[in-house]
Scaffold this motif. Sequence first.
Motif, PDB file in Angstrom:
ATOM      1  N   GLU A 178       1.356  -1.188   0.453  1.00 50.86           N
ATOM      2  CA  GLU A 178      -0.078   0.238  -0.049  1.00 50.86           C
ATOM      3  C   GLU A 178       0.605   1.002   0.455  1.00 50.86           C
ATOM      4  OE1 GLU A 178      -2.808  -0.162   3.105  1.00 50.86           O
ATOM      5  OE2 GLU A 178      -3.703  -1.860   2.714  1.00 50.86           O
ATOM      6  N   LYS A 179       1.726   1.004   0.789  1.00 51.14           N
ATOM      7  CA  LYS A 179       2.954   2.391   1.316  1.00 51.14           C
ATOM      8  C   LYS A 179       3.641   2.490  -0.072  1.00 51.14           C
ATOM      9  CE  LYS A 179       2.252   3.637   5.047  1.00 51.14           C
ATOM     10  NZ  LYS A 179       1.898   5.111   6.003  1.00 51.14           N
ATOM     11  N   ILE A 180       3.662   1.509  -1.174  1.00 50.39           N
ATOM     12  CA  ILE A 180       4.995   1.997  -2.178  1.00 50.39           C
ATOM     13  C   ILE A 180       3.848   2.412  -3.626  1.00 50.39           C
ATOM     14  CG2 ILE A 180       5.725   0.593  -4.438  1.00 50.39           C
ATOM     15  CD1 ILE A 180       6.959  -1.587  -2.212  1.00 50.39           C
ATOM     16  N   MET A 181       2.650   1.830  -3.505  1.00 47.18           N
ATOM     17  CA  MET A 181       1.503   2.420  -4.166  1.00 47.18           C
ATOM     18  C   MET A 181       0.919   3.678  -4.296  1.00 47.18           C
ATOM     19  SD  MET A 181       1.809  -0.176  -6.269  1.00 47.18           S
ATOM     20  CE  MET A 181      -0.026   0.435  -7.721  1.00 47.18           C
ATOM     21  N   GLU A 182       1.323   4.495  -3.005  1.00 43.95           N
ATOM     22  CA  GLU A 182       0.370   5.425  -2.556  1.00 43.95           C
ATOM     23  C   GLU A 182       1.816   6.358  -2.437  1.00 43.95           C
ATOM     24  OE1 GLU A 182      -1.864   4.867   0.421  1.00 43.95           O
ATOM     25  OE2 GLU A 182      -2.773   4.098   0.754  1.00 43.95           O
ATOM     26  N   ALA A 183       2.945   6.205  -2.835  1.00 43.29           N
ATOM     27  CA  ALA A 183       3.875   6.847  -2.524  1.00 43.29           C
ATOM     28  C   ALA A 183       4.202   8.187  -3.504  1.00 43.29           C
ATOM     29  CB  ALA A 183       5.036   6.401  -2.793  1.00 43.29           C
ATOM     30  N   ASP A 184       4.454   9.181  -3.394  1.00 46.04           N
ATOM     31  CA  ASP A 184       4.451  10.188  -4.715  1.00 46.04           C
ATOM     32  C   ASP A 184       6.140   9.892  -4.652  1.00 46.04           C
ATOM     33  OD1 ASP A 184       2.228  12.022  -4.712  1.00 46.04           O
ATOM     34  OD2 ASP A 184       3.345  11.809  -2.615  1.00 46.04           O
ATOM     35  N   MET A 185       7.341   9.208  -4.154  1.00 50.20           N
ATOM     36  CA  MET A 185       8.956   9.365  -4.485  1.00 50.20           C
ATOM     37  C   MET A 185       8.882   7.701  -4.004  1.00 50.20           C
ATOM     38  SD  MET A 185      12.088  11.434  -3.558  1.00 50.20           S
ATOM     39  CE  MET A 185      11.670  12.837  -3.975  1.00 50.20           C
ATOM     40  N   ILE A 186       9.971   7.172  -4.795  1.00 51.03           N
ATOM     41  CA  ILE A 186      10.669   6.286  -4.079  1.00 51.03           C
ATOM     42  C   ILE A 186      11.601   5.939  -4.104  1.00 51.03           C
ATOM     43  CG2 ILE A 186      10.873   3.388  -3.785  1.00 51.03           C
ATOM     44  CD1 ILE A 186       7.717   3.475  -5.174  1.00 51.03           C
ATOM     45  N   ILE A 187      13.079   6.546  -2.705  1.00 57.28           N
ATOM     46  CA  ILE A 187      13.951   5.881  -3.151  1.00 57.28           C
ATOM     47  C   ILE A 187      14.633   4.552  -2.406  1.00 57.28           C
ATOM     48  CG2 ILE A 187      16.620   7.046  -1.554  1.00 57.28           C
ATOM     49  CD1 ILE A 187      14.358   9.200  -1.141  1.00 57.28           C
ATOM     50  N   LEU A 188      15.687   3.982  -3.842  1.00 59.79           N
ATOM     51  CA  LEU A 188      16.406   2.670  -3.398  1.00 59.79           C
ATOM     52  C   LEU A 188      17.725   3.269  -3.010  1.00 59.79           C
ATOM     53  CD1 LEU A 188      15.365   1.150  -6.282  1.00 59.79           C
ATOM     54  CD2 LEU A 188      13.900   0.767  -4.137  1.00 59.79           C
ATOM     55  N   GLY A 189      18.169   2.455  -1.298  1.00 66.33           N
ATOM     56  CA  GLY A 189      19.578   2.664  -1.034  1.00 66.33           C
ATOM     57  C   GLY A 189      19.833   4.161  -0.792  1.00 66.33           C
ATOM     58  N   PRO A 190      21.054   4.298  -0.368  1.00 64.18           N
ATOM     59  CA  PRO A 190      22.029   3.912   0.028  1.00 64.18           C
ATOM     60  C   PRO A 190      22.620   2.632   0.129  1.00 64.18           C
ATOM     61  CG  PRO A 190      22.633   5.418   1.057  1.00 64.18           C
ATOM     62  CD  PRO A 190      21.790   5.111   0.330  1.00 64.18           C
ATOM     63  N   GLY A 191      23.128   1.100   0.126  1.00 67.18           N
ATOM     64  CA  GLY A 191      23.871   0.462   0.494  1.00 67.18           C
ATOM     65  C   GLY A 191      24.240  -0.845  -0.194  1.00 67.18           C
TER      66      GLY A 191
END
Length: 331
Positions: A178-191
């Motif tokens: 749900e959070k992913i589908m409702e997001a305005d921005m998705i941030i991957l990383g760092p790591g």
Amino acid sequence: MKVVAIGGGTGLSTLLRSLKHFVPDYISDLSAIVTVSDNGGSTGILRKEMNIPAPGDVRNCITALAEDEDIFTKVMQYRFTEGEGLKGHSFGNLFLTVLTKITGNFLTAIEITSKILKIKGKIIPSTDSMVNLVAEFTDGKIIKGEVEITEYGRKLVAKIKRIWLEPQDVKAPPEAVEKIMEADMIILGPGSLFTSIIPNLLIDDIKEAVLNSQAYKVYICNVMTQFGETDNFTASDHVKALNKVITGNPDVNFLNAVILNTTIPPDEVLKRYLKEHSEPVVADAGNLSRMGLTVYAKDLLDEGNYARHSPEKLNNVILEIIQNLKIKNVH
């Protein structure tokens, strides 16, 4: 703006410690989706003996989002240095384990701990099932376990060819999707690319949600290559590895933008990393731009003895992206 950060390890907790300062002025809803495949140290012992998902990265992210770095936050991060049974264990790991056993639910344990620390966001494990990370190397070897994969990679006899979870059919908590589908921005990383970021994306529910979400998708590329995992990887190689997991094709993008560090660490720091077969990630901005990605290439290096992102500099570039998106949406 609703923001979801996906990852694990120290990279994600460092990012969250920065992002919480944007709540609520720039970020109205902040969530972190955290890997639970770690099988090393205190978290690995508790995972094996108590049959619970790995609590370590979750604990780090909870304390990173704590409203104040107060005494209880320090207690949660306290690591025992004495005692035959307790030595090496983090109090926070034990706390989450006890709560999981009392409530019978790992998600409930995280929720209770988050309320106690009054965190500025939501921490969600990518799955509440027991999972193991498995990798096939280019020499045909199949290695099971996050720690074992890293150790085998460090022998420099082969590279990771493909990576998966066992069991492969585990589900993500509905709230994560749900959070992913409702997001305005998705941030991957760092790591760590293969052991902190990609494990989350190997869960079908997460992968499909990230692919189908209308969010603006940003990858924060590592400052240095990781010995045994991303040797000789350029920034575009990192992106292609993520593409392969999400779209099935390294040349088919799901990302919108990449954040790159352009600064080389001081010589004494660089020499220490080179001894460990770790090198600065080549910021091949041209290749990324040709792939159709927006590139934010800047000096993001922190001062000190480690080659890592400066939280303040990272904050500035993320704020720039947020403001650019707001201007774009207005027009």
